[in-house]
Motif scaffolding. Structure first.
Motif, PDB file in Angstrom:
ATOM      1  N   ALA A  85      -1.831   3.610  14.725  1.00 40.17           N
ATOM      2  CA  ALA A  85      -1.053   2.375  14.840  1.00 40.17           C
ATOM      3  C   ALA A  85      -1.897   1.266  15.468  1.00 40.17           C
ATOM      4  CB  ALA A  85       0.197   2.629  15.677  1.00 40.17           C
ATOM      5  N   GLU A  86      -2.685   1.626  16.485  1.00 41.53           N
ATOM      6  CA  GLU A  86      -3.550   0.631  17.125  1.00 41.53           C
ATOM      7  C   GLU A  86      -4.574   0.073  16.149  1.00 41.53           C
ATOM      8  OE1 GLU A  86      -6.512   0.182  21.029  1.00 41.53           O
ATOM      9  OE2 GLU A  86      -6.008   2.167  20.240  1.00 41.53           O
ATOM     10  N   LEU A  87      -5.118   0.929  15.303  1.00 42.75           N
ATOM     11  CA  LEU A  87      -6.097   0.472  14.321  1.00 42.75           C
ATOM     12  C   LEU A  87      -5.465  -0.416  13.260  1.00 42.75           C
ATOM     13  CD1 LEU A  87      -8.166   3.763  13.872  1.00 42.75           C
ATOM     14  CD2 LEU A  87      -8.896   1.659  15.001  1.00 42.75           C
ATOM     15  N   MET A  88      -4.158  -0.294  13.060  1.00 42.35           N
ATOM     16  CA  MET A  88      -3.448  -1.192  12.148  1.00 42.35           C
ATOM     17  C   MET A  88      -3.267  -2.566  12.768  1.00 42.35           C
ATOM     18  SD  MET A  88      -2.407   0.384   9.289  1.00 42.35           S
ATOM     19  CE  MET A  88      -2.327   2.070   8.674  1.00 42.35           C
ATOM     20  N   LEU A  89      -3.046  -2.600  14.085  1.00 44.23           N
ATOM     21  CA  LEU A  89      -2.597  -3.834  14.723  1.00 44.23           C
ATOM     22  C   LEU A  89      -3.680  -4.595  15.475  1.00 44.23           C
ATOM     23  CD1 LEU A  89       0.713  -4.427  16.566  1.00 44.23           C
ATOM     24  CD2 LEU A  89      -1.391  -4.739  17.868  1.00 44.23           C
ATOM     25  N   SER A  90      -4.388  -3.935  16.356  1.00 44.77           N
ATOM     26  CA  SER A  90      -5.273  -4.652  17.271  1.00 44.77           C
ATOM     27  C   SER A  90      -6.405  -5.421  16.576  1.00 44.77           C
ATOM     28  CB  SER A  90      -5.852  -3.686  18.303  1.00 44.77           C
ATOM     29  OG  SER A  90      -6.600  -4.376  19.269  1.00 44.77           O
ATOM     30  N   PRO A  91      -7.184  -4.790  15.685  1.00 44.66           N
ATOM     31  CA  PRO A  91      -8.279  -5.547  15.063  1.00 44.66           C
ATOM     32  C   PRO A  91      -7.792  -6.721  14.217  1.00 44.66           C
ATOM     33  CG  PRO A  91      -8.570  -3.175  14.760  1.00 44.66           C
ATOM     34  CD  PRO A  91      -7.178  -3.380  15.251  1.00 44.66           C
ATOM     35  N   PHE A 106     -13.125   6.534  17.545  1.00 43.18           N
ATOM     36  CA  PHE A 106     -14.503   6.775  17.112  1.00 43.18           C
ATOM     37  C   PHE A 106     -14.533   7.470  15.746  1.00 43.18           C
ATOM     38  CE2 PHE A 106     -18.373   9.390  16.966  1.00 43.18           C
ATOM     39  CZ  PHE A 106     -19.341   8.431  17.207  1.00 43.18           C
ATOM     40  N   ILE A 107     -13.607   8.402  15.538  1.00 44.81           N
ATOM     41  CA  ILE A 107     -13.597   9.173  14.293  1.00 44.81           C
ATOM     42  C   ILE A 107     -12.960   8.394  13.148  1.00 44.81           C
ATOM     43  CG2 ILE A 107     -12.673  11.241  13.162  1.00 44.81           C
ATOM     44  CD1 ILE A 107     -12.820  12.617  15.936  1.00 44.81           C
ATOM     45  N   PHE A 108     -11.829   7.753  13.420  1.00 46.72           N
ATOM     46  CA  PHE A 108     -11.021   7.218  12.333  1.00 46.72           C
ATOM     47  C   PHE A 108     -11.214   5.723  12.062  1.00 46.72           C
ATOM     48  CE2 PHE A 108      -8.714  11.076  13.547  1.00 46.72           C
ATOM     49  CZ  PHE A 108      -8.548  11.663  12.300  1.00 46.72           C
ATOM     50  N   ALA A 109     -11.779   4.969  13.001  1.00 45.04           N
ATOM     51  CA  ALA A 109     -11.976   3.533  12.753  1.00 45.04           C
ATOM     52  C   ALA A 109     -12.823   3.275  11.506  1.00 45.04           C
ATOM     53  CB  ALA A 109     -12.583   2.858  13.978  1.00 45.04           C
ATOM     54  N   PRO A 110     -13.951   3.983  11.320  1.00 44.11           N
ATOM     55  CA  PRO A 110     -14.716   3.761  10.078  1.00 44.11           C
ATOM     56  C   PRO A 110     -13.912   4.113   8.820  1.00 44.11           C
ATOM     57  CG  PRO A 110     -16.041   4.928  11.711  1.00 44.11           C
ATOM     58  CD  PRO A 110     -14.646   4.934  12.217  1.00 44.11           C
ATOM     59  N   MET A 111     -13.078   5.143   8.913  1.00 44.29           N
ATOM     60  CA  MET A 111     -12.270   5.537   7.757  1.00 44.29           C
ATOM     61  C   MET A 111     -11.252   4.457   7.411  1.00 44.29           C
ATOM     62  SD  MET A 111     -11.520   9.555   8.564  1.00 44.29           S
ATOM     63  CE  MET A 111     -12.840  10.667   9.075  1.00 44.29           C
ATOM     64  N   ILE A 112     -10.603   3.893   8.441  1.00 42.33           N
ATOM     65  CA  ILE A 112      -9.624   2.829   8.200  1.00 42.33           C
ATOM     66  C   ILE A 112     -10.309   1.600   7.631  1.00 42.33           C
ATOM     67  CG2 ILE A 112      -7.985   1.264   9.304  1.00 42.33           C
ATOM     68  CD1 ILE A 112      -6.936   4.086   9.034  1.00 42.33           C
ATOM     69  N   ALA A 113     -11.479   1.250   8.167  1.00 37.79           N
ATOM     70  CA  ALA A 113     -12.223   0.099   7.646  1.00 37.79           C
ATOM     71  C   ALA A 113     -12.584   0.316   6.183  1.00 37.79           C
ATOM     72  CB  ALA A 113     -13.478  -0.129   8.484  1.00 37.79           C
ATOM     73  N   TRP A 114     -13.050   1.530   5.852  1.00 41.34           N
ATOM     74  CA  TRP A 114     -13.386   1.837   4.458  1.00 41.34           C
ATOM     75  C   TRP A 114     -12.143   1.777   3.586  1.00 41.34           C
ATOM     76  CZ3 TRP A 114     -11.433   5.776   1.434  1.00 41.34           C
ATOM     77  CH2 TRP A 114     -12.045   5.940   0.172  1.00 41.34           C
ATOM     78  N   LEU A 115     -11.006   2.249   4.118  1.00 36.90           N
ATOM     79  CA  LEU A 115      -9.759   2.238   3.349  1.00 36.90           C
ATOM     80  C   LEU A 115      -9.356   0.821   2.979  1.00 36.90           C
ATOM     81  CD1 LEU A 115      -7.257   3.705   2.221  1.00 36.90           C
ATOM     82  CD2 LEU A 115      -6.210   3.427   4.488  1.00 36.90           C
ATOM     83  N   TRP A 116      -9.470  -0.120   3.935  1.00 35.18           N
ATOM     84  CA  TRP A 116      -9.095  -1.507   3.629  1.00 35.18           C
ATOM     85  C   TRP A 116     -10.008  -2.086   2.542  1.00 35.18           C
ATOM     86  CZ3 TRP A 116      -4.799  -0.622   5.111  1.00 35.18           C
ATOM     87  CH2 TRP A 116      -4.344  -0.479   6.416  1.00 35.18           C
ATOM     88  N   VAL A 117     -11.303  -1.775   2.632  1.00 34.07           N
ATOM     89  CA  VAL A 117     -12.229  -2.268   1.617  1.00 34.07           C
ATOM     90  C   VAL A 117     -11.891  -1.679   0.251  1.00 34.07           C
ATOM     91  CG1 VAL A 117     -14.641  -2.269   0.857  1.00 34.07           C
ATOM     92  CG2 VAL A 117     -14.090  -2.676   3.276  1.00 34.07           C
ATOM     93  N   TRP A 118     -11.627  -0.381   0.219  1.00 33.02           N
ATOM     94  CA  TRP A 118     -11.284   0.304  -1.037  1.00 33.02           C
ATOM     95  C   TRP A 118     -10.008  -0.266  -1.643  1.00 33.02           C
ATOM     96  CZ3 TRP A 118      -7.362   3.524  -2.903  1.00 33.02           C
ATOM     97  CH2 TRP A 118      -7.672   4.266  -4.051  1.00 33.02           C
ATOM     98  N   LEU A 119      -9.001  -0.504  -0.811  1.00 34.14           N
ATOM     99  CA  LEU A 119      -7.743  -1.058  -1.298  1.00 34.14           C
ATOM    100  C   LEU A 119      -7.905  -2.513  -1.732  1.00 34.14           C
ATOM    101  CD1 LEU A 119      -5.217   0.412   1.328  1.00 34.14           C
ATOM    102  CD2 LEU A 119      -5.493   1.112  -1.061  1.00 34.14           C
ATOM    103  N   SER A 138      -8.933  10.782  26.975  1.00 36.20           N
ATOM    104  CA  SER A 138     -10.058  10.502  26.081  1.00 36.20           C
ATOM    105  C   SER A 138      -9.677  10.643  24.605  1.00 36.20           C
ATOM    106  CB  SER A 138     -11.224  11.441  26.398  1.00 36.20           C
ATOM    107  OG  SER A 138     -10.878  12.793  26.094  1.00 36.20           O
ATOM    108  N   LEU A 139      -8.477  11.140  24.328  1.00 30.78           N
ATOM    109  CA  LEU A 139      -8.095  11.362  22.933  1.00 30.78           C
ATOM    110  C   LEU A 139      -8.071  10.061  22.128  1.00 30.78           C
ATOM    111  CD1 LEU A 139      -5.231  14.027  23.237  1.00 30.78           C
ATOM    112  CD2 LEU A 139      -7.554  14.361  22.356  1.00 30.78           C
ATOM    113  N   ASN A 140      -7.533   9.016  22.727  1.00 34.19           N
ATOM    114  CA  ASN A 140      -7.472   7.734  22.015  1.00 34.19           C
ATOM    115  C   ASN A 140      -8.859   7.235  21.643  1.00 34.19           C
ATOM    116  OD1 ASN A 140      -7.342   4.387  22.849  1.00 34.19           O
ATOM    117  ND2 ASN A 140      -6.129   5.131  21.140  1.00 34.19           N
ATOM    118  N   ALA A 141      -9.771   7.270  22.610  1.00 34.85           N
ATOM    119  CA  ALA A 141     -11.138   6.819  22.339  1.00 34.85           C
ATOM    120  C   ALA A 141     -11.807   7.703  21.287  1.00 34.85           C
ATOM    121  CB  ALA A 141     -11.959   6.821  23.623  1.00 34.85           C
ATOM    122  N   GLY A 142     -11.587   9.004  21.386  1.00 35.73           N
ATOM    123  CA  GLY A 142     -12.185   9.912  20.409  1.00 35.73           C
ATOM    124  C   GLY A 142     -11.648   9.684  19.013  1.00 35.73           C
TER     125      GLY A 142
END
Length: 285
Positions: A173-179, A105-118, A98-102
């Protein structure tokens, strides 16, 4: 049709040995077809963007072959060679799945915000760079675990922190690549071939999963009744295999980073929406 597809899938699952060769054949057929189609039916921006889409579809294979060890060799390592006692609780091995899913859930919004900020500051990495970082991170995660395994004695249990660490690195790494990869399929493929390219994406994803099985087999350990016979020997084998695939993954990521300017030129991202509209207006969609 749905019933027929279900029956075919059940037959294939009961004959797993044919799935790998079949997926490889379909993957090669897709590649040859797409290259031939791009040469004889397309030109200019549309052709180069199709090459970029095909690159992303194929380049995901090494990532998934490393990432999907979570369901095989990483789970076995956690069960056999990791001290899973956390504050007095012996955590069952499946819980770590469950660690990957957790983390998503926690970091996907942060990564999305980071791309917008950058992006607002024109600092956002291009899609090929994100892809390269994803593959690099898949390899890096194994070196983190190897470091943890080597931080204790040859026959000692690995601290559970390093299982959390590898899953976190792999999730990033998955959040960098898959979406971005899925997005690239729809933006870069010719409008009339988007569905086919999405199918290709999942075919090559399946090839990555098949390759992960080969890696997992190489990382096996001799057991009796589910228990490792030679802990030190098993640990040494895991360290060797994980080190190898870690360095290979990082090397592939670095090569992808070096060729990212070429892929970016193929993409011509700033013109994608315009070209898609032109395709539709000209009746080519």
């Amino acid at each position: 049709m749905a019933v027929a597809v279900t029956i075919i899938c059940m037959v294939l699952l009961n004959n797993a040995a044919v799935i790998g060769p079949l997926a490889a054949f379909v993957g090669i057929a897709f590649f040859v077809y797409f290259i031939g189609y791009s040469i004889f039916r397309l030109k200019g921006r549309e052709r180069s963007r199709m090459w970029a889409a095909l690159y992303f579809a194929v380049a995901q294979i090494p990532f998934w072959s490393l990432f999907e060890q979570a369901g095989s060799s990483l789970t076995l390592v956690t069960s056999r060679l990791v001290d899973t006692n956390i504050f007095g609780w012996d955590v069952p091995t499946p819980v770590f799945q469950s660690l990957n899913a957790g983390f998503i859930f926690i970091f996907a919004p942060m990564i999305a915000w980071l791309w917008v900020w950058l992006a607002k500051r024109d600092w956002e990495p291009s899609t090929p760079v994100k892809f390269a970082l994803g593959v690099f991170g898949a390899g890096l995660g194994y070196l983190v675990l190897v470091w943890g395994m080597q931080s204790v004695g040859p026959a000692a249990m690995t601290p559970v922190f390093f299982i959390f660490a590898i899953y976190w690195v792999h999730t990033m790494a998955e959040l960098m690549l898959s979406p971005v990869g899925l997005s690239a399929m729809t933006k870069l493929a010719p409008a009339r071939m988007v569905g086919l390219f999405m199918a290709a994406w999942f075919v090559y994803s399946g090839l990555g999963n098949a390759l992960s099985g080969v890696i997992a087999a190489a990382a096996g350990a001799e057991t009796v009744g589910g228990q490792i016979v030679d802990v030190a020997g098993a640990k040494s084998n895991y360290v060797q295999v994980f080190s190898s695939i870690g360095y290979i993954g990082m090397g592939i990521g670095l090569v992808m980073l070096l060729i990212s300017p070429l892929i970016r030129r193929w993409m011509k991202e700033e013109r994608v929406d315009v070209v898609k509209l032109d395709d539709t207006l000209e009746g080519r969609a």
